[in-house]
Design an enzyme around this catalytic site. Structure first.
Site, mmCIF file in Angstrom:
data_model
loop_
_atom_site.group_PDB
_atom_site.id
_atom_site.type_symbol
_atom_site.label_atom_id
_atom_site.label_comp_id
_atom_site.label_asym_id
_atom_site.label_seq_id
_atom_site.Cartn_x
_atom_site.Cartn_y
_atom_site.Cartn_z
ATOM 1 N N ASP A 1 36.852 50.702 19.514
ATOM 2 C CA ASP A 1 36.716 49.319 19.982
ATOM 3 C C ASP A 1 36.189 49.149 21.396
ATOM 4 O OD1 ASP A 1 37.421 47.746 17.726
ATOM 5 O OD2 ASP A 1 39.463 48.477 17.941
ATOM 6 N N ASP B 1 34.476 45.682 11.204
ATOM 7 C CA ASP B 1 34.591 45.245 12.601
ATOM 8 C C ASP B 1 33.676 46.047 13.534
ATOM 9 O OD1 ASP B 1 36.848 45.225 10.903
ATOM 10 O OD2 ASP B 1 38.196 44.667 12.517
#
Ligand code: GLY
Length: 410
Positions: A118, A185
């Protein structure tokens, strides 16, 4: 103060402020939303400034009513600094600049995170916006390039993807039999790689981004346009081993935020590559969401479009904010559909600015928006404010304003 009273008083304040400059200037609802955001975030800023060692990065509200401040290695650590940059941009309030810079510096260590994927969110939203708005490459570019290096350590050449999550011995992911879990994502992290190539001249990052985008395009989508959450690859052969979910209600359901990541993420990949396949993908997934029979009339989706208890299921405001922001960018690339996309995004923004989703002043932990969901299957953060809902809402307000002013995209 009730929400109605609050919105009226903020409207009055915006009117007085703008009235000084021009009595004929009309007050639009975005001015009200921006002034409301400024006032809510001021509450967050005041707390941080009073307790700088403890309260750094507001993330969500816990069930006991206190705020959760995330650590630097949490995937959400870039959103609050990023929201500060957007608030500065939307208000023009220069007193926010040193604060935005300080909160960005506070998440510097995110660039070294290598145990999950991330860093694109963490460093892109904070340092990326800092660079975009200040142009200060000396201060902000090295962290972006270093973060891209960190992200590329997770590239698995046989599969051609960046592995999203580690599989810890004895952990949940090992129990599921996963070896290289890669989630939708992850397309949101690719902007960081494109930026790193732009800043460093090293095409490695660009090539990794394109490889990941291409394999995701091939494996993550169903014929109906929706996407899976998790694809598990064999890191040696590169074959797909599983198509599953982690945050959705079933492997074959359409987890709402995952759809929004696909819409927004592939639009971004198109911005950097000019390859029409990526934009087509974003449009098809948007069509799926738009035409889904469970999409409510206010366009704020349920947390999973196929959740079994609809209409008695929580909504996910973060999904709505991500879709709106993505659509404002898509308008720029799809002249034939721009009117339709803008109207849809405007309707989302109207819903989000209403008392149904905008928090009463001073409540909701001073987050702007209510009613998001992290993970219903894991029973984590259901029907709460989330800092990324606020981040993408502010970004959407900014993109909407630029689009309406005919400004080029930045
Ligand atoms: N990337 C984590 C989430 O969307 O919940």
């Amino acid at each position: 103060m009730t929400n109605i009273v609050k919105i009226c008083s903020i409207t009055a304040m915006v009117f007085l402020l703008s009235g000084a400059a021009s009595c004929s200037k009309s007050i639009n609802s975005d001015d009200v939303a921006i002034e409301n955001a400024r006032q809510q975030m001021k509450g967050q800023i005041d707390l941080i400034e009073e307790h700088p060692d403890t309260f750094l990065n507001p993330t969500t509200l816990k069930s006991d009513g206190t705020l959760f401040y995330c650590p630097v290695d949490d995937w959400r650590s870039g959103f609050f600094p990023g929201a500060m940059w957007y608030l500065y941009e939307l208000t023009g309030d220069e007193s926010l600049l040193p604060l935005a810079a300080k909160y960005t510096k506070a998440v510097s260590d995110a660039q070294h995170v290598r145990f999950h994927h991330d860093v694109g969110f963490m460093v892109g939203c904070s340092f990326g916006n800092a660079l975009r708005l200040t142009g200060d490459t000396t201060t902000y570019a090295p962290a972006i390039v270093e973060a891209a290096k960190s992200l590329c350590t997770r590239f698995r050449p046989a599969a051609g993807v960046i592995q999203s999550w580690d599989v810890e011995p004895g952990g949940e992911r090992e129990k599921k039999g996963w070896r290289c879990p890669t989630i939708i994502d992850n397309v949101m992290n690719l902007e960081l790689l494109f930026e790193a190539t732009r800043l460093s001249g090293d095409s490695t990052y660009y090539n990794v981004a394109v490889s990941h985008a291409d394999r995701t395009l091939k494996e993550h989508f169903r014929p109906n346009g929706s996407c899976y959450h998790v694809i598990d690859y064999d890191p040696v052969s590169g074959d797909v081993r599983h198509r599953q979910t982690a945050q959705g209600c079933s492997d074959e359901s359409a987890w709402a935020r995952g759809q929004s990541w696909a819409i927004y993420g592939f639009t971004t990949v198109y911005r950097y590559t000019g390859d029409r396949r990526y934009l087509d993908r974003a449009e098809k997934t948007f069509d799926f969401v738009k035409n889904h029979p469970n999409m409510p009339s206010d366009l704020v989706p349920y947390w999973d479009l196929d959740a079994p208890g609809i209409p008695d299921e929580p909504r996910d405001v973060s999904t709505a904010a991500v879709i709106a922001s993505g659509l404002y960018e898509m308008c720029r690339y799809c002249p034939d559909k721009a009117k339709e996309y803008k109207a849809y995004a405007d309707n989302i923004m109207k819903s989000l600015a209403s008392a149904d989703y905008t928090a009463p002043f001073g409540e909701n932990g001073n987050f702007i928006l209510m009613h998001s969901v992290t993970s219903k299957p894991a029973n984590v953060e259901i029907d709460v404010p989330l800092n990324y809902a606020d981040y993408y809402y502010l970004e959407a307000l900014k993109r909407k304003r630029d689009l309406e002013a005919g400004k080029s995209f930045k």
